[in-house]
Motif scaffolding. Structure first.
Motif, PDB file in Angstrom:
ATOM      1  N   LEU A  14       1.278  -1.222   0.138  1.00 50.77           N
ATOM      2  CA  LEU A  14       0.204   0.071  -0.240  1.00 50.77           C
ATOM      3  C   LEU A  14       0.266   1.175  -0.349  1.00 50.77           C
ATOM      4  O   LEU A  14       2.074   1.027   0.712  1.00 50.77           O
ATOM      5  CB  LEU A  14      -1.192   0.097   0.988  1.00 50.77           C
ATOM      6  CG  LEU A  14      -1.345   0.899   1.153  1.00 50.77           C
ATOM      7  CD1 LEU A  14      -2.691   1.506   0.363  1.00 50.77           C
ATOM      8  CD2 LEU A  14      -2.307   1.135   3.055  1.00 50.77           C
ATOM      9  N   PHE A  15       0.497   2.163  -0.873  1.00 52.59           N
ATOM     10  CA  PHE A  15       1.043   3.582  -0.643  1.00 52.59           C
ATOM     11  C   PHE A  15       0.236   4.344  -0.382  1.00 52.59           C
ATOM     12  O   PHE A  15      -1.307   4.578  -1.468  1.00 52.59           O
ATOM     13  CB  PHE A  15       1.467   4.352  -2.059  1.00 52.59           C
ATOM     14  CG  PHE A  15       2.214   5.051  -1.693  1.00 52.59           C
ATOM     15  CD1 PHE A  15       3.528   5.379  -1.962  1.00 52.59           C
ATOM     16  CD2 PHE A  15       1.680   6.331  -2.609  1.00 52.59           C
ATOM     17  CE1 PHE A  15       4.342   7.145  -1.660  1.00 52.59           C
ATOM     18  CE2 PHE A  15       2.202   7.327  -2.564  1.00 52.59           C
ATOM     19  CZ  PHE A  15       3.146   7.642  -2.205  1.00 52.59           C
ATOM     20  N   LEU A  16       0.183   4.986   1.317  1.00 55.84           N
ATOM     21  CA  LEU A  16      -0.892   5.872   1.120  1.00 55.84           C
ATOM     22  C   LEU A  16      -0.461   7.204   1.639  1.00 55.84           C
ATOM     23  O   LEU A  16       0.256   7.347   2.658  1.00 55.84           O
ATOM     24  CB  LEU A  16      -1.316   5.481   2.756  1.00 55.84           C
ATOM     25  CG  LEU A  16      -2.637   6.449   2.923  1.00 55.84           C
ATOM     26  CD1 LEU A  16      -3.815   5.709   2.459  1.00 55.84           C
ATOM     27  CD2 LEU A  16      -3.249   5.198   4.714  1.00 55.84           C
ATOM     28  N   SER A  17      -0.884   8.092   1.219  1.00 61.29           N
ATOM     29  CA  SER A  17      -0.984   9.460   1.437  1.00 61.29           C
ATOM     30  C   SER A  17      -2.286  10.321   1.725  1.00 61.29           C
ATOM     31  O   SER A  17      -3.004   9.807   2.163  1.00 61.29           O
ATOM     32  CB  SER A  17      -0.068  10.508   0.167  1.00 61.29           C
ATOM     33  OG  SER A  17       0.272  11.519   0.069  1.00 61.29           O
ATOM     34  N   SER A  18      -1.595  11.633   1.693  1.00 59.67           N
ATOM     35  CA  SER A  18      -3.237  12.731   1.951  1.00 59.67           C
ATOM     36  C   SER A  18      -3.273  13.815   2.198  1.00 59.67           C
ATOM     37  O   SER A  18      -1.678  14.905   2.559  1.00 59.67           O
ATOM     38  CB  SER A  18      -3.681  11.708   3.997  1.00 59.67           C
ATOM     39  OG  SER A  18      -4.876  12.472   3.819  1.00 59.67           O
ATOM     40  N   ALA A  19      -4.249  14.615   2.384  1.00 58.61           N
ATOM     41  CA  ALA A  19      -4.489  16.202   1.706  1.00 58.61           C
ATOM     42  C   ALA A  19      -4.503  15.980   3.598  1.00 58.61           C
ATOM     43  O   ALA A  19      -4.498  15.002   4.321  1.00 58.61           O
ATOM     44  CB  ALA A  19      -5.113  16.818   1.246  1.00 58.61           C
ATOM     45  N   ILE A  20      -4.168  17.106   3.875  1.00 59.61           N
ATOM     46  CA  ILE A  20      -4.923  17.685   5.325  1.00 59.61           C
ATOM     47  C   ILE A  20      -6.198  17.512   5.414  1.00 59.61           C
ATOM     48  O   ILE A  20      -6.926  18.951   5.082  1.00 59.61           O
ATOM     49  CB  ILE A  20      -3.903  18.922   5.664  1.00 59.61           C
ATOM     50  CG1 ILE A  20      -2.723  18.736   5.119  1.00 59.61           C
ATOM     51  CG2 ILE A  20      -4.063  19.323   7.411  1.00 59.61           C
ATOM     52  CD1 ILE A  20      -1.552  17.931   5.510  1.00 59.61           C
ATOM     53  N   ILE A  21      -6.729  16.828   6.350  1.00 59.24           N
ATOM     54  CA  ILE A  21      -7.710  17.314   6.830  1.00 59.24           C
ATOM     55  C   ILE A  21      -7.790  17.636   8.472  1.00 59.24           C
ATOM     56  O   ILE A  21      -7.217  16.876   9.192  1.00 59.24           O
ATOM     57  CB  ILE A  21      -8.546  15.980   6.893  1.00 59.24           C
ATOM     58  CG1 ILE A  21     -10.093  15.897   6.621  1.00 59.24           C
ATOM     59  CG2 ILE A  21      -8.079  13.786   7.611  1.00 59.24           C
ATOM     60  CD1 ILE A  21     -11.052  14.644   6.030  1.00 59.24           C
ATOM     61  N   LYS A  22      -8.978  18.940   8.728  1.00 56.14           N
ATOM     62  CA  LYS A  22      -9.085  19.078   9.705  1.00 56.14           C
ATOM     63  C   LYS A  22      -7.541  19.508  10.176  1.00 56.14           C
ATOM     64  O   LYS A  22      -7.491  21.303  10.287  1.00 56.14           O
ATOM     65  CB  LYS A  22      -9.177  18.270  10.996  1.00 56.14           C
ATOM     66  CG  LYS A  22     -11.430  18.204  10.575  1.00 56.14           C
ATOM     67  CD  LYS A  22     -11.390  17.988  12.340  1.00 56.14           C
ATOM     68  CE  LYS A  22     -13.245  17.225  11.815  1.00 56.14           C
ATOM     69  NZ  LYS A  22     -13.409  16.445  12.798  1.00 56.14           N
ATOM     70  N   ASN A  23      -6.810  19.225  10.813  1.00 54.48           N
ATOM     71  CA  ASN A  23      -5.429  19.515  10.923  1.00 54.48           C
ATOM     72  C   ASN A  23      -4.681  18.428  11.084  1.00 54.48           C
ATOM     73  O   ASN A  23      -4.897  17.214  10.940  1.00 54.48           O
ATOM     74  CB  ASN A  23      -5.368  20.208  12.454  1.00 54.48           C
ATOM     75  CG  ASN A  23      -5.235  19.011  13.371  1.00 54.48           C
ATOM     76  OD1 ASN A  23      -5.007  18.330  13.724  1.00 54.48           O
ATOM     77  ND2 ASN A  23      -6.522  19.478  13.945  1.00 54.48           N
ATOM     78  N   VAL A  24      -2.426  18.749  10.988  1.00 52.04           N
ATOM     79  CA  VAL A  24      -1.939  17.889  10.368  1.00 52.04           C
ATOM     80  C   VAL A  24      -1.312  16.611  11.963  1.00 52.04           C
ATOM     81  O   VAL A  24      -1.737  15.378  11.031  1.00 52.04           O
ATOM     82  CB  VAL A  24      -0.537  18.129  10.738  1.00 52.04           C
ATOM     83  CG1 VAL A  24      -0.362  19.495   9.327  1.00 52.04           C
ATOM     84  CG2 VAL A  24      -0.497  19.077  12.093  1.00 52.04           C
TER      85      VAL A  24
END
Ligand code: SF4
Length: 437
Positions: free
Chosen positions: A105-115
Motif C-alpha cells: 500500500l502507498f498511502l498519502s493524504s491531504a490535510i483534513i482538519k489539521n496535521v
C-alpha cells in the motif's frame, strides 16, 4: 458516496505524488468484463534489488484545508472531494491483496482538519491493517510535516517506508506557493526519522523493539513550478542523501493544473527532459561518487539538454582523459561515460588475469560508442578519433537527437543551452564530415 467512486477520486488525486514510481494502464475492454483495467489505483514501485512490486496507491482524503498554488487538491479548487474511513482503506488493501492485485500500500493524504488529526487517521488505518488484519505486506506512508513527534514515531513503527515531501526546492518558493506550510517544519520529521533509526540501530538485538521505517525514507521535489536552478536542486538532493540518509529523492516535472499568475501558464509542457537529467544526475550522486558541484556549478547552473550530465562533465574536463582502462582505479573508471559500476568491477576483475585489449571491453559491459572517446587501453586509443572535445560533442549527438532536442528546447528553456548552440553544432558537424572525408 459509493466506494468505487471514492477510489476513482482519491486514486486520481494521488497520481501527482511520484515518491513511489508509478504507472497505470487503460485499455478499451468493456467495463465489467474480465481483464478490464483502470488507470487509477495501482502503481509499480521498485525494490532496491530491482524487483517490481505493485502497490495500491491512494490518497486518504483530497478535502484539503491548505491552498498550495501548484496542487490540484488545494481548497480553492472546485473538484470532486472524498474521504475514506480507516476501515475502508484497510478492507480495500486486504481485498486487493487477497486477489493478488497488489503486494503493498502507498498511502498519502491531504490535510483534513489539521496535521495531527490527519496523522491519527493514517495511524488508525495502519493499525487495523497490521494488528486486526495481520497484514505484513509493504506499506509506504506519508509523514505529515508539523504533526506531533509522537504521532510521527507511531507511524514509523507501523510503516516500511515513510516520505516527507520537500515539494519546492527553496524556502522562498514554499512561502510563496505553499503559504499554509511552515518551511521550517518540513525537515523536522526527516530529521526525527533519521535520529530514531540511528538510536535503534545501537540497541542490542535482543532488546530491539519492532522495526522502525525499515525501508528508509524518501522525498519528492516539484521541478519547474519555481525558478530554482538545476544546480540548487542537485545540491539539495546531495544534502538530503548525506544528512538524512534518504533512500531516494524523486523529481516530478511540474504539470500545470491550476491557472495561477505565480505559476507557469497552464499550456506549458511539463519539463520532462529536465526531470530526466535530474534523475541521471541523481544516479551520479548515489552510484558514481560525483558531488553536486562537479555536475553543475554557479557559472553553469543548468543542465545541457544535448548531453547527459556524465558525458557533459567528461567533455568539460577533457584534460583528465583519455583514461587507460588497464591501470585506472575504480573511481577513475566510474568517471568514463559508457562505464557503470558493474562494468568497472568487471574490468578490475578481468585485468587480474590478462592484459586488456579494446576489443575485450564490450564483453565486459562497456558501452563502446560512448566510452571510445575517453579511453585508452595499454596506451592504444580507438583509431580514427579526434582529440577535440567539440568534435566529441557533435559525435555523441546524432542529427536526429539534435532535431528532437531542438524542438523540446524551443518549447521549454532556451537558457539551458550552456555548452552548446546551434551554430557551433553545425560548425562541428561540418568539421566532422571533413575529418570523415
Ligand atoms: S497540503 Fe498542499 S500539496 Fe498537500 S494536498 Fe493540500 S494543497 Fe495539496
Amino acid at each position: 458516496m459509493d466506494l468505487s467512486r471514492k477510489i476513482e477520486i482519491l486514486a486520481e488525486s494521488a497520481k501527482y505524488d511520484v515518491s513511489c514510481s508509478s504507472s497505470g494502464v487503460m485499455n478499451n475492454t468493456r467495463q465489467g468484463a474480465i481483464g478490464s483495467t483502470s488507470a487509477a489505483g495501482i502503481c509499480h514501485s521498485f525494490t532496491s534489488d530491482g524487483r517490481c512490486v505493485s502497490l495500491l496507491k491512494l490518497l486518504f482524503t483530497n478535502a484539503c484545508i491548505f491552498d498550495c498554488h501548484y496542487c490540484i487538491n488545494r481548497k480553492s479548487n472546485s473538484i470532486p472531494r472524498a474521504t475514506f474511513t480507516p476501515q475502508e482503506v484497510a478492507d480495500l488493501t486486504m481485498d486487493f491483496y487477497m486477489r493478488n492485485y497488489i503486494e503493498g500500500l502507498f498511502l498519502s493524504s491531504a490535510i483534513i482538519k489539521n496535521v495531527d488529526y490527519t496523522s491519527e487517521l493514517l495511524i488508525k488505518t495502519l493499525k487495523i491493517l497490521r494488528y486486526e488484519k495481520g497484514f505484513k505486506g509493504y506499506i509506504h506512508v506519508k509523514a505529515i510535516p508539523g504533526a506531533d513527534e509522537n504521532l510521527i514515531e507511531e507511524l514509523g513503527f507501523l510503516a516500511d517506508r515513510m516520505s516527507v515531501n520537500v515539494e519546492l526546492p527553496s524556502r522562498e518558493s514554499l512561502k510563496l506557493l505553499a503559504p499554509d506550510k511552515d518551511p521550517f517544519a518540513l525537515y523536522k520529521p526527516m530529521k526525527q526519522i533519521t535520529h530514531k533509526k540511528k538510536e535503534l540501530s545501537q540497541v542490542p538485538t535482543l532488546r530491539k523493539p519492532a522495526s522502525f521505517v525499515p525501508a528508509g525514507q524518501s522525498t519528492q521535489m516539484i521541478i519547474g513550478a519555481s525558478p530554482e536552478s538545476d544546480h540548487s536542486i542537485v545540491k539539495i538532493a546531495e544534502n538530503l542523501y548525506k544528512q538524512y540518509e534518504l533512500k531516494r529523492v524523486y523529481y516530478s516535472a511540474y504539470i500545470p493544473v491550476n491557472k495561477d499568475s505565480l505559476l507557469p501558464a497552464i499550456t506549458t509542457e511539463p519539463p520532462l527532459l529536465r526531470e530526466h537529467r535530474l534523475y541521471q544526475a541523481d544516479w551520479l550522486l548515489r552510484f558514481y561518487h560525483f558531488s553536486a558541484d562537479e555536475i553543475l556549478s554557479e557559472n553553469k547552473p543548468n543542465f545541457n539538454l544535448y548531453l547527459d550530465p556524465k558525458a557533459n562533465w567528461a567533455v568539460q574536463n577533457y584534460d583528465q582523459f583519455p583514461i587507460d582502462v588497464q591501470t585506472a582505479s575504480y573511481e577513475q573508471l566510474l568517471r568514463i561515460p559508457g562505464i557503470g559500476p558493474k562494468s568497472a568491477l568487471n574490468i578490475l576483475k578481468a585485468r587480474k588475469y590478462y592484459r586488456l585489449h579494446l576489443s575485450d571491453l564490450k564483453k565486459l559491459g562497456v558501452v563502446i560508442k560512448r566510452a571510445q572517446y575517453f579511453i585508452s587501453c595499454n596506451g592504444a586509443c580507438q583509431p580514427g578519433l579526434v582529440n577535440d572535445p567539440e568534435w566529441i560533442i557533435s559525435s555523441l549527438i546524432s542529427s536526429r537527437q539534435y532535431e528532437t532536442l531542438k524542438k523540446v528546447n524551443s518549447q521549454s528553456r532556451q537558457e539551458q543551452l550552456s555548452l552548446f548552440d546551434v551554430e557551433r553544432f553545425e560548425t562541428n558537424k561540418r568539421k566532422e564530415s571533413r575529418y570523415a572525408n
